[in-house]
Motif scaffolding. Structure first.
Motif, mmCIF file in Angstrom:
data_model
loop_
_atom_site.group_PDB
_atom_site.id
_atom_site.type_symbol
_atom_site.label_atom_id
_atom_site.label_comp_id
_atom_site.label_asym_id
_atom_site.label_seq_id
_atom_site.Cartn_x
_atom_site.Cartn_y
_atom_site.Cartn_z
ATOM 1 N N LYS A 1 0.826 -1.200 0.000
ATOM 2 C CA LYS A 1 0.000 0.000 0.000
ATOM 3 C C LYS A 1 0.859 1.248 0.000
ATOM 4 C CE LYS A 1 -3.804 -2.254 2.401
ATOM 5 N NZ LYS A 1 -4.830 -2.196 3.447
ATOM 6 N N PRO A 2 0.546 2.204 -0.885
ATOM 7 C CA PRO A 2 1.318 3.445 -0.971
ATOM 8 C C PRO A 2 1.297 4.191 0.344
ATOM 9 C CG PRO A 2 -0.746 3.629 -2.180
ATOM 10 C CD PRO A 2 -0.585 2.192 -1.810
ATOM 11 N N GLY A 3 2.479 4.670 0.770
ATOM 12 C CA GLY A 3 2.600 5.368 2.047
ATOM 13 C C GLY A 3 2.577 6.867 1.905
ATOM 14 N N GLY A 4 3.042 7.578 2.914
ATOM 15 C CA GLY A 4 3.020 9.029 2.995
ATOM 16 C C GLY A 4 3.172 9.795 1.693
ATOM 17 N N PRO A 5 4.389 10.017 1.219
ATOM 18 C CA PRO A 5 4.616 10.858 0.036
ATOM 19 C C PRO A 5 4.011 10.259 -1.232
ATOM 20 C CG PRO A 5 6.695 9.958 0.875
ATOM 21 C CD PRO A 5 5.653 9.574 1.833
ATOM 22 N N ALA A 6 4.022 8.935 -1.355
ATOM 23 C CA ALA A 6 3.441 8.287 -2.536
ATOM 24 C C ALA A 6 1.938 8.540 -2.588
ATOM 25 C CB ALA A 6 3.734 6.796 -2.516
ATOM 26 N N LEU A 7 1.299 8.487 -1.415
ATOM 27 C CA LEU A 7 -0.142 8.736 -1.356
ATOM 28 C C LEU A 7 -0.462 10.166 -1.765
ATOM 29 C CD1 LEU A 7 -2.285 7.454 1.641
ATOM 30 C CD2 LEU A 7 -2.769 7.470 -0.791
ATOM 31 N N ARG A 8 0.335 11.099 -1.309
ATOM 32 C CA ARG A 8 0.112 12.500 -1.680
ATOM 33 C C ARG A 8 0.206 12.670 -3.199
ATOM 34 N NH1 ARG A 8 -2.475 16.543 -0.157
ATOM 35 N NH2 ARG A 8 -1.548 16.669 1.907
ATOM 36 N N LEU A 9 1.222 12.034 -3.759
ATOM 37 C CA LEU A 9 1.448 12.110 -5.202
ATOM 38 C C LEU A 9 0.238 11.553 -5.958
ATOM 39 C CD1 LEU A 9 3.789 13.337 -6.569
ATOM 40 C CD2 LEU A 9 5.074 11.217 -6.272
ATOM 41 N N LEU A 10 -0.224 10.394 -5.558
ATOM 42 C CA LEU A 10 -1.365 9.766 -6.218
ATOM 43 C C LEU A 10 -2.628 10.614 -6.070
ATOM 44 C CD1 LEU A 10 -0.705 6.054 -5.171
ATOM 45 C CD2 LEU A 10 -0.676 6.979 -7.494
ATOM 46 N N THR A 11 -2.788 11.205 -4.891
ATOM 47 C CA THR A 11 -3.965 12.042 -4.642
ATOM 48 C C THR A 11 -3.948 13.272 -5.547
ATOM 49 O OG1 THR A 11 -4.044 11.322 -2.329
ATOM 50 C CG2 THR A 11 -5.227 13.343 -2.895
ATOM 51 N N VAL A 12 -2.768 13.852 -5.726
ATOM 52 C CA VAL A 12 -2.633 15.018 -6.603
ATOM 53 C C VAL A 12 -2.992 14.641 -8.033
ATOM 54 C CG1 VAL A 12 -0.994 16.630 -7.647
ATOM 55 C CG2 VAL A 12 -0.899 16.169 -5.192
ATOM 56 N N ILE A 13 -2.463 13.507 -8.493
ATOM 57 C CA ILE A 13 -2.745 13.063 -9.856
ATOM 58 C C ILE A 13 -4.225 12.751 -10.028
ATOM 59 C CG2 ILE A 13 -2.294 11.247 -11.556
ATOM 60 C CD1 ILE A 13 0.508 11.010 -10.368
ATOM 61 N N GLN A 14 -4.805 12.156 -9.007
ATOM 62 C CA GLN A 14 -6.227 11.823 -9.073
ATOM 63 C C GLN A 14 -7.075 13.081 -9.222
ATOM 64 O OE1 GLN A 14 -8.141 10.324 -5.435
ATOM 65 N NE2 GLN A 14 -9.205 8.776 -6.632
ATOM 66 N N LYS A 15 -6.665 14.146 -8.552
ATOM 67 C CA LYS A 15 -7.447 15.378 -8.564
ATOM 68 C C LYS A 15 -7.125 16.289 -9.743
ATOM 69 C CE LYS A 15 -9.756 17.520 -4.744
ATOM 70 N NZ LYS A 15 -9.758 18.620 -3.762
ATOM 71 N N LYS A 16 -5.841 16.381 -10.085
ATOM 72 C CA LYS A 16 -5.420 17.350 -11.086
ATOM 73 C C LYS A 16 -4.884 16.746 -12.372
ATOM 74 C CE LYS A 16 -4.083 21.207 -8.188
ATOM 75 N NZ LYS A 16 -2.987 22.184 -8.062
ATOM 76 N N GLY A 17 -4.685 15.431 -12.366
ATOM 77 C CA GLY A 17 -4.155 14.810 -13.568
ATOM 78 C C GLY A 17 -2.639 14.750 -13.591
ATOM 79 N N LEU A 18 -2.109 13.987 -14.525
ATOM 80 C CA LEU A 18 -0.674 13.758 -14.625
ATOM 81 C C LEU A 18 0.110 15.035 -14.890
ATOM 82 C CD1 LEU A 18 0.667 10.679 -16.574
ATOM 83 C CD2 LEU A 18 1.087 11.407 -14.243
#
Lengths: 105, 105
Positions: free
Chosen positions: B84-101
DNA sequence: TTTAAATATCATACTTAGTGTGATATTATT
DNA sequence: AATAATATCACACTAAGTATGATATTTAAA
């Protein structure tokens, strides 16, 4: 006014490339190489550089830590060189360094 | 045309807040609370959600991995629920999910 | 001016995310 | 038909990241 030429241009070109690929005018290999070429290269950050990024945004270690979704002690460790940011953390820091905090807010 | 109302508005307000703080019209506590309130909340991502984010961008696991600056096997592990993605990886994924690549390109 | 709160450095112990290699199978591409 | 890209899976390993708490300095507030 914030400069967003690069990301706007990239978004537009990316969509165009996708369309061309779906039509069949561009193959997968070209798509892949295109995407690779668009990646902002990552270089390791020295402790002072990390601290400089944070001070540039005028925020404290605890607040910076919450933006990155890491613990506050880890930010302290980074800035003192005790630990070095790895894969995803490095990408995050590189993005902030280039585009500012608002890019990930 | 990409929608950037939120981040643009945030950037403008953030700069105004900083100016007010430097003048002395806003204290540090208020600044801190303001910054905290601006953070996009993070929720854990299910394996299918992670895969959905990637497919949404029409890219392969290896390419996605390079965007995140992680190994390709890790992306596979995420999508299968092995890790499971942790701290910084989760933030990164959340940003991409909201704003795109393009937000982190 | 005293009290309280925020910030930052430092120590220790622990967990697991993330790496690297390599094998396999399937799917695209030429 | 052959080559290359993709994705799942196994395994051992390292160190990033977590959690807690003590200390010192600064900053804000009463």
């Amino acid at each position: 006014m914030p400069k967003k030429y690069r990301s706007d241009a990239f978004a537009a070109i990316h969509e165009t490339m996708e369309a061309l690929h779906e039509i069949g005018a561009v193959d997968k290999k070209t798509m892949r190489e295109f995407d690779e070429a668009c990646l902002t290269p990552i270089h390791t950050l020295a402790p002072e550089e990390i601290k400089a990024i944070r001070l540039r945004e005028h925020i404290s270690q605890p607040v910076f830590a919450r933006y990155l979704n890491v613990s506050k002690n880890l930010v302290s460790d980074w800035e003192r060189g005790v630990k070095k940011p790895g894969g995803p953390a490095l990408r995050l820091l590189t993005v902030i360094q280039k585009k500012g905090l608002t890019a990930i807010a």
